[in-house]
Design an enzyme around this catalytic site. Structure first.
Site, PDB file in Angstrom:
ATOM      1  N   GLY A  17       7.314  -2.781  -3.124  1.00 27.07           N
ATOM      2  CA  GLY A  17       6.761  -1.239  -2.908  1.00 27.07           C
ATOM      3  C   GLY A  17       7.350  -0.366  -4.111  1.00 27.07           C
ATOM      4  O   GLY A  17       6.683  -0.615  -5.252  1.00 27.07           O
ATOM      5  N   HIS A  57       7.805  -4.816   7.237  1.00 25.46           N
ATOM      6  CA  HIS A  57       8.817  -3.815   6.517  1.00 25.46           C
ATOM      7  C   HIS A  57       9.937  -4.054   7.571  1.00 25.46           C
ATOM      8  O   HIS A  57       9.973  -3.356   8.531  1.00 25.46           O
ATOM      9  CB  HIS A  57       8.465  -2.569   6.476  1.00 25.46           C
ATOM     10  CG  HIS A  57       8.817  -1.554   5.823  1.00 25.46           C
ATOM     11  ND1 HIS A  57       8.729  -0.365   5.457  1.00 25.46           N
ATOM     12  CD2 HIS A  57      10.457  -1.657   5.472  1.00 25.46           C
ATOM     13  CE1 HIS A  57       9.599   0.281   4.759  1.00 25.46           C
ATOM     14  NE2 HIS A  57      10.663  -0.542   4.864  1.00 25.46           N
ATOM     15  N   CYS A 116       3.623   3.114   9.228  1.00 23.37           N
ATOM     16  CA  CYS A 116       3.914   4.417   8.537  1.00 23.37           C
ATOM     17  C   CYS A 116       4.393   5.464   9.460  1.00 23.37           C
ATOM     18  O   CYS A 116       3.815   5.651  10.607  1.00 23.37           O
ATOM     19  CB  CYS A 116       2.539   5.079   7.886  1.00 23.37           C
ATOM     20  SG  CYS A 116       2.812   6.639   7.108  1.00 23.37           S
ATOM     21  N   PRO A 166       0.879  -1.118  -0.104  1.00 21.44           N
ATOM     22  CA  PRO A 166      -0.024   0.098  -0.160  1.00 21.44           C
ATOM     23  C   PRO A 166       0.744   1.204   0.005  1.00 21.44           C
ATOM     24  O   PRO A 166       1.752   1.208   1.083  1.00 21.44           O
ATOM     25  CB  PRO A 166      -0.812  -0.321   1.169  1.00 21.44           C
ATOM     26  CG  PRO A 166       0.128  -1.031   2.178  1.00 21.44           C
ATOM     27  CD  PRO A 166       0.828  -2.039   1.386  1.00 21.44           C
TER      28      PRO A 166
END
Length: 339
Positions: free
Chosen positions: A240, A178, A102, A19
């Site tokens: 990504g 991540h 994030c 995303p």
């Protein structure tokens, strides 16, 4: 906190596209689905409150060809997240993913995203509420988590493992890792994708210790060889920026891993024509679609001409599919001149 009833087994997700805010909108996902029929696609992060109170037709826009596609939610309050998860599942998303990675200032101000790495109990409570909210649907969908290894200068594997243990105990069985820390102060979101060192070995160790969990590796994967190497240690690789800037990589990976015919860039792009013309007929401007196509000829002779034609013409009134054909023609001319 009660643990919800078990959900159906997770599908194998070897290949997925991360995303990405301002990038992975519905137009982008339709293009990526064309390139990689077997990949799991993800929406941009949408805050739970926006799902509940905002324009759902816009925020949750999805073309049927995108499946399987996951809705990524942001938030830190269990009940709104649960409500948003159910709305997303009812709208047909195949997975609900909670963002715990994030690091942007806006996310920090709202106490969600990477901040949640410091609150595993809250994440566990939120995940349990989300799972309960979707488990009563006729077709339940999995609730998953995308996380970092940690935040700031906390470099202890035990802290990361404890985060996963608590969230897994709440019913989450898939973690997209991540494989970097997130720095909440001093680094921009872009720097947070590049500066903190990658530690893939932490994701690999997690998979060894908890083989029943699905562990997807994300971060810094730029080539077919790198993506393939992760499959020896984890359940999948999530691309990504590489998938966006070099989208043909997705096609090469899909064919290499799942079989099928390797199609040319031009053939793939022309297969998108019915979708583009359908969107133009609905009043969508061409520039909103072609911005996702600019990297298709990345690293190829003629790629610059392709980008230039699209970039200079897509914003003009009346721009239509003929501009895409012109971009392809310019690219093919460069290729033939070099032959």
């Amino acid at each position: 906190m009660s643990v919800p009833s078990p959900l159906p087994p997770l599908p194998t997700i070897a290949l997925s596209v991360a995303p990405m805010m301002d990038w992975t909108d519905s137009h982008c996902r339709v293009f990526h689905r064309l390139l990689a029929p077997h990949a799991r696609l993800y929406t941009e992060m949408v805050h739970a409150n926006a799902v509940i109170h905002g324009d759902r037709d816009r925020l949750l826009a999805m073309d049927p060809v995108e499946h399987p596609v996951a809705l990524q939610l942001g938030g830190s309050e269990p009940q709104p997240l649960a409500q948003a998860a159910r709305i997303g599942a009812e709208r047909g998303f195949d997975e609900i993913n909670l963002n715990c990675g994030c690091p942007s200032d806006r996310v920090q101000a709202g106490r969600f995203g990477a901040c949640l790495m410091r609150e595993p109990g809250l994440v566990a409570e939120s995940v349990a509420a989300m799972i309960e909210a979707v488990s009563t649907l006729e077709t339940p969908v999995p609730v998953t988590v995308k996380c970092r290894l940690g935040v700031d200068d906390d470099h202890r594997y035990e802290v990361f493992r404890d985060f996963v243990e608590q969230v897994a105990a709440a019913g989450c069985r898939m973690f997209v890792v991540h494989a970097r820390n997130a720095w909440l102060k001093g680094l921009s979101p872009k720097e947070n994708r590049e500066v903190p060192p990658l530690r893939y070995d932490w994701a690999y160790a997690l998979k060894r210790e908890r083989p029943e969990l699905a562990v997807i590796v994300n971060g810094g994967i730029a080539t077919q060889e790198e993506a393939t190497a992760h499959l020896e240690h984890a359940d999948g690789a999530m691309l990504g920026r590489a998938a966006y800037h070099d989208p043909y990589l997705l096609h090469r990976l899909d064919v290499a891993w799942f079989g099928g015919e390797l199609r040319s860039r031009g053939a793939l792009l022309r297969a998108l024509r019915p979708y583009v013309e359908g969107q133009l007929a609905r009043g969508v401007f061409l520039k909103h679609i072609t911005r996702h196509l600019l990297g298709l000829f990345h690293g190829e002779r003629g790629g610059r001409a392709f980008r230039q034609v699209l970039s200079e013409g897509a914003h003009r009134p009346g721009a239509d599919w003929s501009l895409v054909e012109a971009a392809l023609a310019a690219t093919e001319h460069k290729e033939q001149a070099a032959a």
